[in-house]
Design an enzyme around this catalytic site. Structure first.
Site, short mmCIF file in Angstrom:
data_model
loop_
_atom_site.label_atom_id
_atom_site.label_comp_id
_atom_site.label_asym_id
_atom_site.label_seq_id
_atom_site.Cartn_x
_atom_site.Cartn_y
_atom_site.Cartn_z
CG ASP A 38 22.73 5.86 -18.43
OD1 ASP A 38 23.74 6.19 -19.08
OD2 ASP A 38 22.79 5.25 -17.34
CE LYS A 124 29.06 0.34 -16.26
NZ LYS A 124 29.46 1.66 -15.85
CE LYS A 296 34.71 -6.83 -18.09
NZ LYS A 296 35.95 -6.43 -17.39
CB CYS A 414 13.72 30.37 16.21
SG CYS A 414 13.14 28.68 16.51
S1 IVH Z 1 35.25 -3.42 -18.86
C1 IVH Z 1 36.10 -3.22 -23.20
N1 IVH Z 1 34.76 -3.84 -16.34
O1 IVH Z 1 32.40 1.19 -16.98
C2 IVH Z 1 35.48 -3.26 -21.86
N2 IVH Z 1 34.45 -1.65 -17.18
O2 IVH Z 1 30.39 2.19 -18.78
C3 IVH Z 1 35.89 -2.09 -21.06
N3 IVH Z 1 33.75 -0.04 -15.48
O3 IVH Z 1 34.61 2.51 -19.33
C4 IVH Z 1 35.27 -1.94 -19.78
N4 IVH Z 1 33.75 -1.43 -13.78
O4 IVH Z 1 35.16 2.81 -16.82
C5 IVH Z 1 34.77 -2.94 -17.32
N5 IVH Z 1 34.43 -4.38 -14.11
C6 IVH Z 1 34.45 -3.48 -15.10
C7 IVH Z 1 34.10 -2.13 -14.88
C8 IVH Z 1 34.10 -1.25 -15.96
C9 IVH Z 1 33.54 -0.18 -14.17
C10 IVH Z 1 33.58 1.22 -16.21
C11 IVH Z 1 34.69 1.53 -17.17
C12 IVH Z 1 34.03 1.60 -18.48
C13 IVH Z 1 32.64 1.99 -18.10
C14 IVH Z 1 31.63 1.71 -19.16
#
Ligand code: IVH
Length: 686
Positions: A38, A124, A296, A414
């Protein structure tokens, strides 16, 4: 990685590095912890932003992921599988919320909620992105993300994941995106069996899930116990009119997809922050790993007007939690000796902060694992510390290994007592077999005094070390003949602390036999085996004199435990210890046993009212342990009714009506001893 002078050089180098490491990541052989990747990615983004003249459409910042592999057939995603932008602190997340406001042309300072858009906060999941395609309700395809446009067809493997429905009551076309993951408990169990089989431990649940999904043989995938959370729609034809992401998730749940229950539909950014703060603290309460939260925009209309960049949607943002893996230098490998003599190699590390705490030591498990991981002093290694789990070295960063770094050799003797270390055949571990080894005694005494055994408060690591060093104790038996006058002369021991320690030792003398057995630290003997031995044999002397075969015949003791216990008591050291316990006044007797003469066999005794010397349970136990029955009510089958003070009136009347003998407490005691109801010689059992 020294930085080069010109931004253009550094930019090219970074692009190459990011491509390389992204490729390793998608091939399930990451060389860098996610955090390092990252950081590299962000440096590249930063440089590109600062030097627009050097921008390049082929830069990895413009792409989503790695290209798909050759092993599986390619699948072109009907809707690209995008990546997410990351934020690493609350300010960055707030910056995103402001940008969204601007993107939606909300008046300056308007919070998104006042525009009635709202957010969905999700976890996530740290797993592998998967796209599922259903046509007319049938699962027709499962595909990896690949580079976002083209992924791998892994349908056969996906069909083995139990929680993914094969058929749904769904529309003409439905694509569901989500994350495949391996539950932590499943991962731990898998690693235990790997280690037992002399195979390398898996690094972390994510990589293991990735590897499991990419098996050529679907039955291997099936055996791994993968799971799945759905979190996003792809292509949809037909189905209900949806206006919000939250409603879409509800719908998916209704169709039978696992949708994570920890998601929150919220109105304000304050609530978003509450969500992220909560999971920062509670990430380890979950049985799966998360690496952050995903926020989101809830309204699908607002999502559409915000749109996406080449790589990621503008309507979503990942909030990354501090990584649980870091790299650091492996300074040396030492070996510690446990109470059973087990020699465990551990890494001495250049201190590094992982998941909020400084790690300087980490286990390497055993000599095979060191070989399999091929970590060498001088390596840069990846260290992982997830939750309260003891830190672990995952492996070396090979690209950073200095040339000619020698392999590490397991010591032959040991480190504490210099006796030869022994690795028994078919054992994964190496042992110091010297029973007098001071390192073994130290850990053994700590264990004996610990909570799971004799629970001697105040007898912790440093006091044990001090007492051994001062020659006050050499083994656990010596705890019961400590020369307190000498202790009084030691620094830091006032009368109060001596009194407390003495009282704690005194109290330990009354612990149950099972605790004493546990405290001896006999290999393979845990609390439940100790409990079985104590209740079946009733005395330490009996156990010490019992053969392995006799022990193996009782419930809860298998042949391995039985052999280990018999072996232990065959040693002179054990005999000497038992004598020290006896002389010290330690309880060696087990609980009341049902080896009592079964004088009440076939008799049924009812007790009513309270007795002086028996509690209700105690009276019941006294009857049952002699083979009798103790029903709650009087019937014509009742042999006798024992009556204490304040008896139940109905029982007493019924006994009188039926002509059943009535006994007082003295009569009860006599009955327990003889099996004969006083005053009615020759009562027959039914
Ligand atoms: S949404 C267009 N929601 O994180 C949006 N991704 O770093 C697509 N991931 O590729 C992703 N938990 O593999 C979304 N609740 C979640 C997620 C999630 C894990 C992963 C996914 C994505 C990656 C991006």
């Amino acid at each position: 990685m020294a930085k080069k002078s010109s931004p253009s050089d550094r930019l090219h180098e970074l692009r190459e590095l990011v491509r390389y490491h992204r490729d390793r990541y998608y091939n399930d052989e990451p060389e860098l912890p996610d955090a390092d990747f990252d950081a590299m990615f962000r440096e590249l983004e930063g440089l590109e932003a600062a030097h627009p003249e050097l921008s390049d459409v082929t830069s990895p910042t413009q792409e989503v992921g790695a290209p798909a592999s050759a092993t599986f057939a390619p699948v072109t995603h009907s809707v690209p599988m995008m990546s997410l932008d990351n934020s690493f602190d609350e300010n960055e997340l707030a910056g995103w919320a402001e940008r969204i406001g601007r993107g939606l042309e909300l008046p300056e300072g308007t919070e998104i909620s006042s525009a009635a858009i709202g957010y969905v906060c999700e976890l996530k999941i740290d797993g592998i992105a998967l796209s599922l395609r259903y046509e007319n309700g049938q699962l027709v395809q499962g595909a990896t993300r690949g580079n976002g446009r083209v992924g791998d067809d892994i349908t056969a493997n996906v069909r083995t994941i139990a929680v993914i429905p094969e058929t749904i009551d769904g529309p003409a076309v439905l694509e569901v995106r989500g994350e495949v993951y391996l539950p932590v408990a499943t991962f731990d169990a898998l690693n235990e069996s790997q280690e037992a089989a002399g195979l390398a431990r898996y690094a972390n649940p994510r990589n293991t899930a990735a590897g499991s999904l990419r098996q050529k043989d679907p039955s291997v995938t099936e055996s791994r116990g993968l799971s799945f959370w759905a979190y996003q729609l792809g292509q949809v034809e037909g189905g209900p009119e949806l206006t919000s992401h939250g409603a879409a998730l509800e719908w998916l749940g209704g169709l039978g997809f696992p949708v994570n229950p920890e998601r929150r539909q919220v109105q304000t950014f304050t609530e978003v922050i509450e969500f992220t703060r909560h999971w920062k603290e509670h990430r380890h309460d979950l049985d799966y790993e998360i690496d952050g939260a995903v926020i989101k925009v809830d309204s699908l209309g607002a999502q559409r007007s915000l749109g996406s960049t080449a790589r990621a949607p503008r309507w979503a943002m990942a909030y990354k939690l501090p990584p649980e893996e870091q790299t650091t230098e492996l300074l040396d490998i030492h070996v510690s000796i446990g109470r059973t003599g087990k020699a465990t190699p551990f890494a001495v590390l250049a201190p590094v902060v992982v998941a909020g705490s400084t790690v300087q030591m980490a286990t390497l498990h055993n000599s095979d694992q060191v070989k399999l991981k091929d970590v060498r002093p001088g390596d840069i290694v990846t260290v992982r510390k997830a939750g309260d789990v003891i830190p672990e070295v995952l492996g070396p960063v090979l690209s950073e290994r200095p040339t000619d770094l020698p392999e590490w050799q397991f010591p032959v003797s040991c480190p504490a007592c210099t006796e030869e270390l022994v690795r028994p055949e078919a054992e994964a571990h190496t042992f110091c077999v010297n029973p007098l080894c001071p390192a073994r005694q130290q850990t053994q005494i700590e264990y004996f005094a610990g909570r799971s055994a004799m629970d001697i408060e105040g007898m912790g690591e440093s006091r044990v070390a001090l007492f051994i060093e001062q020659g006050l104790i050499a083994d656990v038996g010596d705890l019961y003949s400590i020369d307190w006058d000498r202790v009084a002369q030691l620094e830091g021991f006032g009368q109060t602390s001596i009194d407390n320690l003495q009282n704690a030792i005194e109290a330990s003398k009354q612990r149950p036999l099972a605790s004493l057995l546990v405290g001896l630290g006999i290999r393979h003997l845990g609390p439940s085996g100790a409990e079985s031995l104590a209740s079946s044999f009733g005395h330490l002397d009996v156990i010490a004199a019992t053969s392995a075969d006799e022990m193996a015949a009782i419930d809860g003791v298998g042949p391995v435990i039985a052999a280990s216990v018999a072996h232990y008591f065959a040693g002179e050291k054990a005999i000497a210890l038992v004598e020290k316990f006896r002389n010290g006044g330690v309880n060696l007797a087990g609980p009341e046993r049902s080896e009592l003469p079964q004088v009440l066999d076939g008799l049924s005794i009812v007790v009513t009212g309270s007795l002086d010397d028996y509690s209700r349970d105690g009276a019941a136990e006294a009857i049952k342990s002699r083979g009798g029955k103790n029903p709650g009510s009087v019937s014509k089958k009742t042999t006798a009714v024992v009556v204490g003070s304040e008896p139940g009136a109905s029982k007493l009347t019924k006994a009188e009506d039926l002509g059943i003998p009535i006994l007082d407490e003295a009569g009860f005691v006599e009955l327990l001893e003889t099996g004969v109801v006083p005053g009615s010689e020759g009562v027959e059992a039914e």
